[in-house]
Motif scaffolding. Sequence first.
Motif, mmCIF file in Angstrom:
data_model
loop_
_atom_site.group_PDB
_atom_site.id
_atom_site.type_symbol
_atom_site.label_atom_id
_atom_site.label_comp_id
_atom_site.label_asym_id
_atom_site.label_seq_id
_atom_site.Cartn_x
_atom_site.Cartn_y
_atom_site.Cartn_z
ATOM 1 N N UNK A 202 26.389 17.892 3.544
ATOM 2 C CA UNK A 202 27.438 16.935 3.884
ATOM 3 C C UNK A 202 27.983 16.255 2.628
ATOM 4 N N UNK A 203 27.119 16.013 1.655
ATOM 5 C CA UNK A 203 27.540 15.346 0.422
ATOM 6 C C UNK A 203 28.293 16.276 -0.516
ATOM 7 N N UNK A 204 28.002 17.580 -0.452
ATOM 8 C CA UNK A 204 28.564 18.521 -1.429
ATOM 9 C C UNK A 204 29.726 19.345 -0.898
ATOM 10 N N UNK A 205 29.741 19.625 0.387
ATOM 11 C CA UNK A 205 30.734 20.552 0.914
ATOM 12 C C UNK A 205 31.991 19.829 1.392
ATOM 13 N N UNK B 103 27.816 10.869 2.997
ATOM 14 C CA UNK B 103 26.395 10.603 2.735
ATOM 15 C C UNK B 103 25.686 10.448 4.086
ATOM 16 N N UNK B 104 24.700 11.284 4.339
ATOM 17 C CA UNK B 104 23.967 11.238 5.609
ATOM 18 C C UNK B 104 22.536 10.798 5.340
ATOM 19 N N UNK C 274 33.930 7.284 10.950
ATOM 20 C CA UNK C 274 33.478 7.786 9.658
ATOM 21 C C UNK C 274 34.688 8.244 8.864
ATOM 22 N N UNK C 275 34.723 7.840 7.626
ATOM 23 C CA UNK C 275 35.814 8.202 6.726
ATOM 24 C C UNK C 275 35.298 9.166 5.667
ATOM 25 N N UNK C 276 36.187 9.951 5.052
ATOM 26 C CA UNK C 276 35.761 10.824 3.947
ATOM 27 C C UNK C 276 35.043 10.008 2.870
#
Length: 131
Positions: free
Chosen positions: A63-66, A73-74, A120-122
């Motif tokens: 989730x943080x990289x793709x 951030x999860x 949730x926002x980018x």
Amino acid sequence: LREEVLADLARPHADPAAGVRDNFFRDSEVRGRLTDVLPFLPFTQAEVQTAVRKFLADEARAAAEEPRFQRVAVAWEADVVPMFASAYARRPEEGLRGVRNQLNAAVQQAVGSAFDAGLLQPSGGAVLRVE
């Protein structure tokens, strides 16, 4: 054997330098047939929870990289680990595969739903919790 399984789960799914998928065995029909025939010792609850933490960390990293997860951030509360680990007790014959599949689907669905609902926002953050 358990250490080998956990080590295999920790390996990357592909070797971009070689241009070859190294998870062929994981995706192949042969693996399905082998696991139908070969008996494996069941994992302990502690081993299942360790695997769940690793699966959650994998999802958080993805989730943080793709870009498709919009670099979110999860994180997760402690109650999430035993909830997903309980899936193993319902179907131990599937090994950790069922746990991982259920976890991946649930995390991706939760993040997607949070985006759709505007919660949730980018580049934002999400905390997984059990209600």
